[in-house]
Design a protein around this motif. Structure first.
Motif, PDB file in Angstrom:
ATOM      1  N   GLY A   9      16.933 -36.667   5.338  1.00 12.90           N
ATOM      2  CA  GLY A   9      17.528 -37.127   6.576  1.00 12.90           C
ATOM      3  C   GLY A   9      17.986 -35.991   7.457  1.00 12.90           C
ATOM      4  O   GLY A   9      17.970 -34.845   7.068  1.00 12.90           O
ATOM      5  N   SER A  10      18.437 -36.285   8.649  1.00 16.09           N
ATOM      6  CA  SER A  10      18.880 -35.268   9.588  1.00 16.09           C
ATOM      7  C   SER A  10      20.224 -35.640  10.169  1.00 16.09           C
ATOM      8  O   SER A  10      20.822 -36.644   9.826  1.00 16.09           O
ATOM      9  N   ALA A  68      20.724 -39.153  11.447  1.00 13.27           N
ATOM     10  CA  ALA A  68      20.580 -40.285  10.545  1.00 13.27           C
ATOM     11  C   ALA A  68      21.660 -41.330  10.777  1.00 13.27           C
ATOM     12  O   ALA A  68      22.842 -41.048  10.736  1.00 13.27           O
ATOM     13  N   VAL A  75      13.802 -38.868  10.141  1.00 13.40           N
ATOM     14  CA  VAL A  75      13.500 -38.575   8.744  1.00 13.40           C
ATOM     15  C   VAL A  75      12.562 -37.375   8.658  1.00 13.40           C
ATOM     16  O   VAL A  75      11.537 -37.340   9.322  1.00 13.40           O
ATOM     17  N   ALA A 133      18.118 -40.650   4.822  1.00 14.09           N
ATOM     18  CA  ALA A 133      18.303 -40.713   6.270  1.00 14.09           C
ATOM     19  C   ALA A 133      18.923 -42.030   6.708  1.00 14.09           C
ATOM     20  O   ALA A 133      19.499 -42.116   7.793  1.00 14.09           O
TER      21      ALA A 133
END
Length: 247
Positions: A27-28, A31, A62, A93
């Motif tokens: 995830g980032s 998310a 993602v 994410a």
């Protein structure tokens, strides 16, 4: 006619991209981010709207490998695509089984396209060179009001200045000196062909410099952006011509 032309272009691109199983990712910082403002409607199908998640929408990014399985959905006015299962990076994410996908990243990651066909969505997210953006809806009542086949495309969320995750920092090796895009793909930058271009600004491979993760800058200083270099040369030439006219 405009909508039909746009759809024809998209499906032509889908036919060229291999359709394969999607595998798992991380995830980032985006998310699960929820934005409350409603998307601005477009007057024509070919126009992009401002990227904003509307009521009931969730924007999730993602990293690859994704780890998400998709299936055709009967939700919405005209069906579409939903998440069958989410593992690995997709789960981290925030994607969940049953999420109704309204938009996903385009082939080049520069736009969000309506997720109206399963095969097309699979091809698009596989071909996308960077992390994949999804806009999903979880409220059944809101999902029932959405017709993905009539939605306009949207520009992708901005990526400038976004904090890198731990996994991205490990892979960060080069930076585009024209726009600041940091290369973090699993494929080593040195293995990219001469035709590789920055997915964010289309600068050629030669405009990338080695990246220092600690300083967040190009190693050895950055090359001046092309437009700046050209402007400087033209400006100096103009000044030289002006001085020769005075002497």
């Amino acid at each position: 006619p405009a909508r039909a032309s746009d759809r024809s272009r998209r499906f032509a691109m889908a036919a060229l991209a291999p359709v394969a199983n999607v595998t798992a990712a991380r995830g980032s910082a985006f998310a699960g981010a929820r934005l409350s403002k409603r998307a601005v409607p477009a007057t024509r199908a070919r126009l992009s709207t401002v990227t904003r998640a509307g009521p009931g929408e969730t924007l999730i990014q993602v990293e690859k490998p994704l780890g998400v399985a998709l299936k055709a959905s009967k939700k919405g006015v005209s069906g579409g695509v939903e998440v069958a299962s989410a593992k690995g990076n997709a789960a981290k994410a925030g994607l969940k089984a049953g999420d109704y996908i309204v938009y996903c990243s385009s082939f080049f990651g520069d736009e969000l396209w309506p997720a109206d066909q399963l095969g097309f969505v699979r091809s698009a997210i596989q071909a996308c060179p960077n992390q994949v953006d999804f806009i999903v809806v979880r409220d059944p009542k809101i999902a029932d009001t959405i017709d993905v086949k009539r939605l306009p495309k949207r520009p992708s969320p901005p990526r400038f200045g976004k904090k890198l995750s731990a996994a991205q920092k490990e892979r960060a090796s080069h930076i585009c000196v024209d726009c600041g895009y940091v290369y973090t793909l699993p494929t080593p930058f040195t293995e990219q062909g001469r035709d590789y271009v920055c997915p964010q600004c289309n600068a050629p491979r030669s405009r990338f410099a080695k990246y220092d993760v600690e300083t967040g800058k190009a190693i050895g200083g950055s090359k001046a952006p092309l437009i700046t270099t050209v402007s400087t040369v033209i400006g100096l030439a103009g000044i030289g011509y002006f001085l020769t006219q005075l002497l």
